[in-house]
Design an enzyme around this catalytic site. Structure first.
Site, PDB file in Angstrom:
ATOM      1  N   THR A   1      34.127  25.927 -63.464  1.00 12.75           N
ATOM      2  CA  THR A   1      34.262  26.977 -64.483  1.00 12.75           C
ATOM      3  C   THR A   1      33.267  28.128 -64.276  1.00 12.75           C
ATOM      4  OG1 THR A   1      32.895  25.567 -65.902  1.00 12.75           O
ATOM      5  CG2 THR A   1      35.263  25.499 -66.262  1.00 12.75           C
ATOM      6  N   ASP A   2      33.458  29.180 -65.094  1.00 17.10           N
ATOM      7  CA  ASP A   2      32.627  30.399 -64.988  1.00 17.10           C
ATOM      8  C   ASP A   2      31.558  30.432 -66.081  1.00 17.10           C
ATOM      9  OD1 ASP A   2      34.462  31.373 -62.989  1.00 17.10           O
ATOM     10  OD2 ASP A   2      35.819  31.852 -64.620  1.00 17.10           O
TER      11      ASP A   2
ATOM     12  N   SER B   1      27.405  32.515 -69.596  1.00 20.14           N
ATOM     13  CA  SER B   1      28.691  33.068 -69.173  1.00 20.14           C
ATOM     14  C   SER B   1      28.444  33.821 -67.890  1.00 20.14           C
ATOM     15  CB  SER B   1      29.249  34.016 -70.226  1.00 20.14           C
ATOM     16  OG  SER B   1      30.344  34.723 -69.697  1.00 20.14           O
ATOM     17  N   ARG B   2      29.129  33.421 -66.808  1.00 16.26           N
ATOM     18  CA  ARG B   2      28.887  34.065 -65.515  1.00 16.26           C
ATOM     19  C   ARG B   2      29.599  35.416 -65.409  1.00 16.26           C
ATOM     20  NH1 ARG B   2      29.665  28.482 -63.786  1.00 16.26           N
ATOM     21  NH2 ARG B   2      27.603  27.558 -63.822  1.00 16.26           N
ATOM     22  N   VAL B   3      30.376  35.768 -66.437  1.00 13.68           N
ATOM     23  CA  VAL B   3      31.008  37.093 -66.461  1.00 13.68           C
ATOM     24  C   VAL B   3      30.096  38.071 -67.189  1.00 13.68           C
ATOM     25  CG1 VAL B   3      33.006  38.384 -67.328  1.00 13.68           C
ATOM     26  CG2 VAL B   3      33.327  36.144 -66.289  1.00 13.68           C
TER      27      VAL B   3
END
Length: 497
Positions: A338-339, A364-366
């Site tokens: 997951t991101d 959150s990698r976004v």
């Protein structure tokens, strides 16, 4: 008599014209053993992996292990009418489920059959449950926010359309509540929702359906249920079925949110299925391809570039941990796919901080790419101040003599904690979220007692929506310039909570 004879001869001539000499070859097999949702079938020499097979009682199964003489078949039915000696027929097709707009508002099983008592569904067509994920060329980076309506998430752990964000924590920490509240918050947007319940009690699924109905969220939602009472093969198929339904809408350029609740039970169902068909066990008795089980599912979550039709699938998988152990086998597998993850902590939940999100482990990698400009500007400072508060809180309990700066930081931290608390089924529009976060980090709540923060917040939202609705709309459209900041200062200065 002659006219009748003429009629008969003309019918015979017509039949001779249409006659085609064709031998149809059909390959059938015979059930040797059956039990626990698995049938061993002899005689299907040309059978393909994942092929749909039909039993003589009308039940269906999926071919799993293809051995030299036999095929292990996962039975997709809870009927017990399949016996040794039953005939099995090949269909030559892959397992598919019905898809289409008519499924919205319905509760269906893992095969897409309605189970809500509202009659049959007229589907737009069918789609194979297994599909290859979109390639890198068709994808684009995540840039459009998917607002959850939950302040702690939208400010510190933002989710974008096309992202895969894991919700992880022990049982009874509010994981499903976050998922359901996110669905409710999509009301009035163009996002369609699919909720896949794997291995849950039927009563829990009914409660979720009622909650969504009450909130007016069912018209844009499909619930796919494979309850704990159903067989392991049906629980194994359910998330792939939900994903196939999501892909139908995504191909039309629509945005879809899909929730898999939960993948821990999905992995357990797959382990049961694998052990029953005699696949070799690996770590914790899971089969060797348990990583691929989830990676091929979550890889189908995607944000498609406009030149390839647009549309997106946002996945929120849920994982249940045992005593907060995020380093266990299945949690680490899904974390790596997951991101980012939203980690819910039991201690926070029991101390009244709900949603019980731990901002230290959650990520959150976004990041800011999935936030509107106003939220991006104000939330960066929020996460830092909250993290400092958590550190100071641990340190301050050992020392009684604190300096003024430490006391001020602790007081601000207490108010941040109160601001981030939220009741279930009470989503907050993002413009109001920006306002309350801006207010707390800029000292407008310093004179408000922590216990009165919730009342202050509710009155502030009413005040802003009645007098500054234009400002909220501009913020939600992504504007956050000097003009908006000045108007926000003026609104907060003029408000008396």
């Amino acid at each position: 008599m002659s006219s009748k004879a003429g009629e008969i001869s003309s019918i015979i001539k017509e039949q001779i014209k249409q006659y085609e000499s064709k031998i149809e070859m059909k390959e059938n097999g015979t059930v040797i053993t059956v039990g626990d949702g698995i049938a061993t079938v002899y005689g299907l020499r040309s059978c393909m992996a994942n092929e749909l097979l039909r039993f003589e009682d009308g039940s269906f199964g999926v071919a799993q292990n293809l051995e030299e003489e036999t095929v292990s078949v996962a039975i997709l039915s809870d009927k017990d009418t399949i016996q040794e000696g039953s005939t099995v027929y090949r269909t030559g097709e892959a397992l598919s489920v019905p898809v289409g707009e008519n499924l919205l508002g319905r509760v269906v099983n893992a095969l897409g059959e309605p189970i809500d008592g509202k009659g049959p569904v007229e589907a737009a067509g069918t789609r194979p449950v297994e599909a290859i994920a979109q390639g890198i060329i068709q994808r684009k980076s995540v840039s459009v926010p998917l607002q959850t309506g939950i302040k702690a998430i939208d400010s510190m752990i933002p989710i974008g359309r096309g992202q895969r964000e894991l919700i992880i924590g022990d049982r009874q920490t509010g994981k499903t509540t976050i998922a359901v509240d996110t669905i409710i918050n999509q009301k009035g947007t163009d996002v369609l929702c699919i909720y896949v319940a794997i291995g849950q009690k039927r009563t829990s699924v009914v409660q979720i359906a009622q909650e969504l109905e009450k909130a007016g969220a069912m018209p844009y939602t499909i619930i796919v249920s494979a309850s704990a009472a159903e067989s392991a093969p049906l629980q194994y198929i359910a998330p792939y079925s939900g994903c196939a339904m999501a892909e139908y809408f995504r191909e039309q350029g629509k945005d879809v949110l899909i929730i898999y609740d939960d993948l821990s039970k999905h992995a357990v169902a797959y382990r049961a299925l694998s052990l029953l068909i005699r696949r070799p066990p690996g770590r914790e008795a899971y089969p060797g391809d348990v990583f691929y089980l989830h990676s091929r599912l979550l890889e189908r979550a995607v944000c498609i570039a406009p030149e390839y039709g647009g549309g997106s699938i946002t996945a929120l998988p849920v994982i249940e941990t045992q005593a907060g152990d995020v380093s266990a086998y299945i949690p680490t597998n899904v974390i790596s796919i997951t991101d980012g993850q939203i980690f819910l902590e039991t201690e926070l939940f029991h101390s009244g901080i709900r949603p019980a999100i731990n901002p230290g482990i959650s990520v959150s990698r976004v990041g800011g790419s999935a936030q509107i400009k106003g939220m991006k500007k104000v939330a960066g400072e929020l996460k830092l101040l909250y993290a400092q508060y958590r550190e100071l809180q641990a340190f301050a309990q050992f020392g009684s003599d604190l300096d003024a700066d430490t006391k001020a930081r602790l007081a601000l931290g207490e108010r941040i904690v109160e601001v981030l608390k939220q009741k279930r089924s009470a989503p907050v529009r993002v413009g109001c979220q920006v306002a309350i976060v801006y207010a707390v980090i800029n000292g407008y709540l310093n004179e408000v007692e922590p216990k009165n923060v919730a009342a202050y917040e509710a009155k502030l939202y009413e005040y802003l929506e009645s007098r500054y609705s234009g400002l909220l709309e501009r913020i939600e459209q992504g504007k956050w310039e000097d003009e908006e900041i000045e108007e926000m200062k003026q609104a907060l200065a003029g408000f008396r909570g």
